[in-house]
Design a protein around this motif. Structure first.
Motif, PDB file in Angstrom:
ATOM      1  N   TRP A 263       0.857  -1.187   0.000  1.00  0.00           N
ATOM      2  CA  TRP A 263       0.000   0.000   0.000  1.00  0.00           C
ATOM      3  C   TRP A 263       0.885   1.226   0.000  1.00  0.00           C
ATOM      4  O   TRP A 263       1.734   1.399   0.873  1.00  0.00           O
ATOM      5  CB  TRP A 263      -0.915  -0.001   1.230  1.00  0.00           C
ATOM      6  N   HIS A 264       0.719   2.081  -0.994  1.00  0.00           N
ATOM      7  CA  HIS A 264       1.565   3.263  -1.133  1.00  0.00           C
ATOM      8  C   HIS A 264       0.976   4.468  -0.404  1.00  0.00           C
ATOM      9  O   HIS A 264      -0.220   4.737  -0.511  1.00  0.00           O
ATOM     10  CB  HIS A 264       1.751   3.616  -2.614  1.00  0.00           C
ATOM     11  N   ILE A 265       1.835   5.154   0.310  1.00  0.00           N
ATOM     12  CA  ILE A 265       1.457   6.410   0.947  1.00  0.00           C
ATOM     13  C   ILE A 265       2.470   7.462   0.523  1.00  0.00           C
ATOM     14  O   ILE A 265       3.685   7.284   0.666  1.00  0.00           O
ATOM     15  CB  ILE A 265       1.419   6.282   2.482  1.00  0.00           C
TER      16      ILE A 265
ATOM     17  N   GLN B 119       1.018  15.196   3.085  1.00  0.00           N
ATOM     18  CA  GLN B 119       0.500  13.990   2.441  1.00  0.00           C
ATOM     19  C   GLN B 119      -0.118  14.351   1.094  1.00  0.00           C
ATOM     20  O   GLN B 119      -0.877  15.310   0.988  1.00  0.00           O
ATOM     21  CB  GLN B 119      -0.570  13.333   3.319  1.00  0.00           C
ATOM     22  N   TYR B 120       0.233  13.587   0.055  1.00  0.00           N
ATOM     23  CA  TYR B 120      -0.330  13.856  -1.267  1.00  0.00           C
ATOM     24  C   TYR B 120      -0.921  12.620  -1.940  1.00  0.00           C
ATOM     25  O   TYR B 120      -1.557  12.726  -2.970  1.00  0.00           O
ATOM     26  CB  TYR B 120       0.723  14.484  -2.193  1.00  0.00           C
ATOM     27  N   TYR B 121      -0.720  11.419  -1.329  1.00  0.00           N
ATOM     28  CA  TYR B 121      -1.277  10.212  -1.948  1.00  0.00           C
ATOM     29  C   TYR B 121      -1.604   9.195  -0.868  1.00  0.00           C
ATOM     30  O   TYR B 121      -0.788   8.920   0.008  1.00  0.00           O
ATOM     31  CB  TYR B 121      -0.284   9.604  -2.949  1.00  0.00           C
ATOM     32  N   ASN B 122      -2.811   8.638  -0.948  1.00  0.00           N
ATOM     33  CA  ASN B 122      -3.254   7.621   0.007  1.00  0.00           C
ATOM     34  C   ASN B 122      -4.464   6.914  -0.582  1.00  0.00           C
ATOM     35  O   ASN B 122      -5.531   7.509  -0.705  1.00  0.00           O
ATOM     36  CB  ASN B 122      -3.606   8.265   1.352  1.00  0.00           C
ATOM     37  N   LYS B 123      -4.290   5.644  -0.971  1.00  0.00           N
ATOM     38  CA  LYS B 123      -5.383   4.866  -1.555  1.00  0.00           C
ATOM     39  C   LYS B 123      -5.709   3.637  -0.707  1.00  0.00           C
ATOM     40  O   LYS B 123      -6.037   2.577  -1.234  1.00  0.00           O
ATOM     41  CB  LYS B 123      -5.017   4.436  -2.984  1.00  0.00           C
ATOM     42  N   LEU B 124      -5.581   3.764   0.592  1.00  0.00           N
ATOM     43  CA  LEU B 124      -5.901   2.642   1.468  1.00  0.00           C
ATOM     44  C   LEU B 124      -7.390   2.329   1.392  1.00  0.00           C
ATOM     45  O   LEU B 124      -8.218   3.239   1.337  1.00  0.00           O
ATOM     46  CB  LEU B 124      -5.536   2.977   2.921  1.00  0.00           C
ATOM     47  N   PRO B 125      -7.747   1.032   1.385  1.00  0.00           N
ATOM     48  CA  PRO B 125      -9.171   0.691   1.404  1.00  0.00           C
ATOM     49  C   PRO B 125      -9.803   1.078   2.733  1.00  0.00           C
ATOM     50  O   PRO B 125      -9.105   1.438   3.690  1.00  0.00           O
ATOM     51  CB  PRO B 125      -9.163  -0.831   1.211  1.00  0.00           C
TER      52      PRO B 125
ATOM     53  N   TRP C 108      -6.368   3.887  10.242  1.00  0.00           N
ATOM     54  CA  TRP C 108      -6.908   2.846   9.359  1.00  0.00           C
ATOM     55  C   TRP C 108      -7.331   1.620  10.150  1.00  0.00           C
ATOM     56  O   TRP C 108      -8.232   0.894   9.762  1.00  0.00           O
ATOM     57  CB  TRP C 108      -5.835   2.501   8.324  1.00  0.00           C
TER      58      TRP C 108
END
Length: 209
Positions: free
Chosen positions: A98-100, A113-119, A150
């Motif tokens: 998982w990319h942050i 923070q500029y990217y977060n695609k956690l389900p 999360w």
């Protein structure tokens, strides 16, 4: 709660780190060393993972074995942390990644923070935060904040080099997150770089320095 900081004194780790630090080490070799060091440090960082018994049929008989009980998530902090993923994946190919995205504002040295695609719900029980450099500690703290929000209960930080300032910030905000490193260096300079360090880990991996 007192923070756990583990520095690997393994001869292979220290040897590879010496080559990694060298200003003359080219990007291709640098990337290879980051992968190898990530694997070696993760091997040590995962020594306490829970396992469960399992019977395995060999060509001759049934063997009583053990397998990992918990699902592992790898969380590289973009972009420098990307280089560590392949090394860890070689050890744990079933791990989820998982990319942050967190970058450090050059003026304030604070994380953005500029990217977060956690389900919505975590599918893993253990997360390894991967970032070569624990410098100011802002990105590591922000990532641990995100993972705890999360719902992840067990988090470890795996890096290559740490600065006292970054370790202190993690201890202040996340004393329950163990830190695994190859070395603790002297200090940060005015730009937030670790000294003696190895320069910008992202630039040196991707040839953008």
């Amino acid at each position: 709660m007192e923070m756990t900081v583990i520095i690997s004194n393994h001869p292979l780790v220290q040897h590879k780190l010496s080559i990694l630090r060298n200003v003359n080490t080219e990007p291709k070799k640098f990337r290879q060393l980051v992968r190898e060091l990530a694997a070696l440090l993760t091997y040590e960082a995962t020594s306490d993972l829970a396992t469960t018994p399992v019977d395995v049929q060999t060509p001759l008989a049934v063997a009583h074995c053990r397998e990992l009980k918990e699902k592992i998530g790898l969380v590289p902090i973009l972009r420098a942390g990307l280089g560590m993923v392949e090394g860890v994946w070689e050890l744990m190919p079933s791990s989820e990644v998982w990319h942050i995205g967190v970058y450090r504002d050059e003026k304030t040295l604070k994380p953005v923070q500029y990217y977060n695609k956690l389900p919505v719900e975590p599918r893993v029980q253990v997360c390894l935060i991967l970032d070569p450099m624990l410098a100011t500690g802002g990105s590591a703290v922000a990532t641990a904040d995100i993972l705890k929000t999360w719902g992840v209960k067990k988090i470890k930080f795996v890096g290559l080099i740490g600065a006292p300032e970054g370790i202190a910030l993690m201890e202040k905000h996340h004393p329950d997150v163990p830190i695994h490193l190859a070395a603790i260096d002297d200090h940060l300079n005015e730009k937030g770089y670790i000294v003696p360090g190895l320069g910008d880990a992202g630039d040196r991996q991707f040839g953008t320095g």
